[in-house]
Scaffold this motif. Structure first.
Motif, short mmCIF file in Angstrom:
data_model
loop_
_atom_site.label_atom_id
_atom_site.label_comp_id
_atom_site.label_asym_id
_atom_site.label_seq_id
_atom_site.Cartn_x
_atom_site.Cartn_y
_atom_site.Cartn_z
N ASN A 1 46.28 29.77 36.63
CA ASN A 1 47.67 28.92 36.33
C ASN A 1 48.46 29.92 36.73
O ASN A 1 49.27 30.15 36.09
CB ASN A 1 47.74 29.02 34.75
CG ASN A 1 49.11 28.26 34.44
OD1 ASN A 1 48.66 27.02 35.38
ND2 ASN A 1 49.46 27.72 33.04
N PRO A 2 49.10 29.95 38.06
CA PRO A 2 49.98 30.90 38.23
C PRO A 2 51.92 30.09 38.08
O PRO A 2 51.81 29.01 38.53
CB PRO A 2 50.08 30.90 39.89
CG PRO A 2 49.43 29.99 40.55
CD PRO A 2 48.26 29.65 39.07
N LYS B 1 49.50 44.02 29.92
CA LYS B 1 49.23 42.77 29.30
C LYS B 1 47.47 43.35 29.20
O LYS B 1 46.89 42.78 28.82
CB LYS B 1 49.43 41.52 29.93
CG LYS B 1 50.69 40.43 29.23
CD LYS B 1 50.68 40.00 29.83
CE LYS B 1 52.15 38.90 29.00
NZ LYS B 1 52.05 37.18 30.02
N GLN B 2 47.80 44.12 30.34
CA GLN B 2 45.93 44.48 30.53
C GLN B 2 45.54 46.11 30.54
O GLN B 2 44.33 46.49 29.47
CB GLN B 2 45.42 43.86 32.04
CG GLN B 2 44.33 44.02 32.06
CD GLN B 2 43.06 42.79 31.41
OE1 GLN B 2 43.62 42.50 30.78
NE2 GLN B 2 42.43 42.40 31.80
N LYS C 1 51.29 32.64 42.86
CA LYS C 1 50.38 33.65 43.16
C LYS C 1 50.15 34.25 43.55
O LYS C 1 50.41 35.29 44.59
CB LYS C 1 49.60 32.05 44.43
CG LYS C 1 47.60 33.18 44.12
CD LYS C 1 47.08 31.77 44.71
CE LYS C 1 45.10 32.32 45.67
NZ LYS C 1 44.91 30.93 45.78
N HIS D 1 45.15 35.38 35.92
CA HIS D 1 46.87 35.05 36.17
C HIS D 1 46.93 33.81 37.47
O HIS D 1 47.87 32.70 37.71
CB HIS D 1 47.50 36.18 36.74
CG HIS D 1 49.07 35.48 37.73
ND1 HIS D 1 50.08 35.98 37.18
CD2 HIS D 1 48.88 35.56 39.59
CE1 HIS D 1 50.83 35.27 37.71
NE2 HIS D 1 50.43 35.45 39.33
N ASN D 2 45.88 34.10 38.62
CA ASN D 2 46.27 32.76 39.54
C ASN D 2 45.17 32.03 38.81
O ASN D 2 45.46 30.38 39.84
CB ASN D 2 45.14 33.16 40.17
CG ASN D 2 45.95 34.37 41.92
OD1 ASN D 2 47.22 34.56 41.47
ND2 ASN D 2 45.04 35.69 42.19
N TYR E 1 41.84 40.43 35.23
CA TYR E 1 43.38 40.28 35.50
C TYR E 1 44.06 39.04 36.01
O TYR E 1 44.68 38.26 36.16
CB TYR E 1 44.53 41.04 34.89
CG TYR E 1 46.06 40.58 34.19
CD1 TYR E 1 46.37 40.02 33.24
CD2 TYR E 1 47.04 40.50 35.55
CE1 TYR E 1 47.71 39.82 32.75
CE2 TYR E 1 48.31 39.93 35.13
CZ TYR E 1 48.67 39.83 33.79
OH TYR E 1 50.06 39.03 33.69
N LEU E 2 44.07 40.08 37.44
CA LEU E 2 44.39 38.90 38.36
C LEU E 2 43.93 37.87 38.98
O LEU E 2 44.33 36.60 39.18
CB LEU E 2 43.94 39.76 40.01
CG LEU E 2 44.16 39.33 41.76
CD1 LEU E 2 45.62 39.31 41.22
CD2 LEU E 2 43.50 40.37 42.94
N LEU F 1 53.93 43.64 33.65
CA LEU F 1 53.03 42.14 33.17
C LEU F 1 51.83 42.25 33.52
O LEU F 1 50.75 42.76 32.11
CB LEU F 1 52.83 41.01 33.51
CG LEU F 1 54.70 39.69 33.75
CD1 LEU F 1 54.29 39.16 34.10
CD2 LEU F 1 55.03 39.60 32.01
N LEU F 2 51.12 43.27 34.48
CA LEU F 2 49.88 43.84 34.89
C LEU F 2 49.56 44.86 33.45
O LEU F 2 48.63 44.86 32.85
CB LEU F 2 49.75 43.55 36.06
CG LEU F 2 48.27 44.68 36.43
CD1 LEU F 2 47.02 44.02 36.07
CD2 LEU F 2 47.69 45.39 37.61
N TRP G 1 55.66 41.24 38.88
CA TRP G 1 54.34 41.33 37.86
C TRP G 1 53.64 42.88 37.59
O TRP G 1 52.68 42.38 37.26
CB TRP G 1 53.57 40.41 39.21
CG TRP G 1 52.50 39.79 39.29
CD1 TRP G 1 52.18 38.84 38.22
CD2 TRP G 1 50.88 40.94 39.52
NE1 TRP G 1 50.46 38.52 38.49
CE2 TRP G 1 50.25 39.81 38.87
CE3 TRP G 1 51.08 41.77 40.50
CZ2 TRP G 1 48.18 39.80 39.46
CZ3 TRP G 1 49.53 42.01 40.59
CH2 TRP G 1 48.79 41.49 39.31
#
Length: 293
Positions: free
Chosen positions: A264-265, A237-238, A156, A261-262, A257-258, A233-234, A230
């Motif tokens: 399903n971390p 993907k975003q 998370k 992600h949180n 995005y945050l 990935l941000l 991380w």
């Protein structure tokens, strides 16, 4: 009769004076730091050590000690240092591999100067036999900075956006972390050696919040800090896939995005063994320490 050695000159600049007044007055400041701040403020009036000692009901030796420490190291000289002979209870080398009980390990960093970029032409979607097409020309609409703390155990992320990247904003983020971590837990922060993480005001914050334990990665070894992965990935993907016409639009995309992600971390898993990773760190540290010879 001799006057003894002259006192070291003590002159405060505006920033130092304001910080000392803040430390001396705030109720949350450790009592020892508040007293040292009052000593330095009195010495700067200027007053002799004997007069300061009488006013503050301390010994002249104490006044002399902190006057000298401040002249030599400025605000940093008033902060507590590790006591000699008192070993650390937790070493850096097994913090990922064997996290302490009743504690949270957080990888902390900032992704600064994130640009709000708007493509000069719209993205052309996928079509039969044709890939997605996009222009490489952008219109720039400002920047933002994402402060993030990745929980190593759960994956998370605690995130916060600021338009500037200074110790002032980092202190606000530390307060956000404090509010999000249960009071019963110790907090171990893995960070790089960037100057924002080591200012006098930040060190004073850690001195007041004793459940926080900073751990600094070696210089040029940001890959050790999992939050960097991380951030990648941000970006992939975003940020890169989007087109943002304003800084507000960019910040909204990052928040989305945050939140996603949180929901399903998942924690990151090392692809190498612990021995391989530690051996790589040892080789890297030896290489940079020998580079000047």
């Amino acid at each position: 009769m001799g006057r003894g050695r002259p006192l070291p000159e003590l002159v405060l600049n505006i920033e130092e004076n304001n910080q000392l007044v803040q430390w001396a007055r705030r109720r949350t400041t450790a009592q020892a730091l508040a007293l040292r701040s009052r000593i330095i403020l009195a010495c700067a009036q200027p007053l002799p050590n004997q007069e300061v000692a009488l006013r503050l009901r301390v010994t002249p030796q104490m006044v002399g000690k902190w006057r000298s420490r401040f002249v030599a190291h400025r605000l940093d000289g008033l902060l507590d240092e590790p006591r000699p002979g008192a070993p650390r209870k937790l070493g850096d080398a097994r913090l990922y591999l064997d996290p302490p009980l009743k504690a949270m390990v957080l990888c902390v960093d900032e992704k600064s100067q994130i640009q709000a970029l708007n493509r000069s032409e719209p993205i052309l979607p996928l079509a039969p036999g044709l890939p997605q097409r996009r222009t490489h020309d952008y219109l720039r609409h400002g920047t933002t900075t994402l402060f993030a703390a990745l929980d190593v155990a759960s994956g998370k992320v605690i995130g916060e956006l600021h338009r500037r990247h200074r110790a002032k904003e980092f202190l606000k983020f530390l307060g956000t972390i404090e509010r999000n971590v249960p009071p019963a837990l110790q907090v171990h922060l893995i960070m790089d050696n960037y100057g924002t993480h080591k200012t006098a005001s930040v060190r004073a914050w850690f001195a007041r919040h004793r459940r926080f334990h900073p751990h600094f990665t070696p210089t040029s070894a940001s890959w050790i800090n999992q939050v960097e992965r991380w951030f990648a990935l941000l970006t992939e993907k975003q940020i890169k896939r989007g087109s943002h016409r304003s800084t507000l639009a960019l910040e909204q995309a990052i928040r989305e995005y945050l939140a996603m992600h949180n929901e399903n971390p998942k924690p990151f898993l090392w692809s190498k063994s612990a021995d391989d990773i530690l051996a790589s760190v040892v080789r890297f540290c030896k290489r940079i320490s020998d580079s000047g010879h």
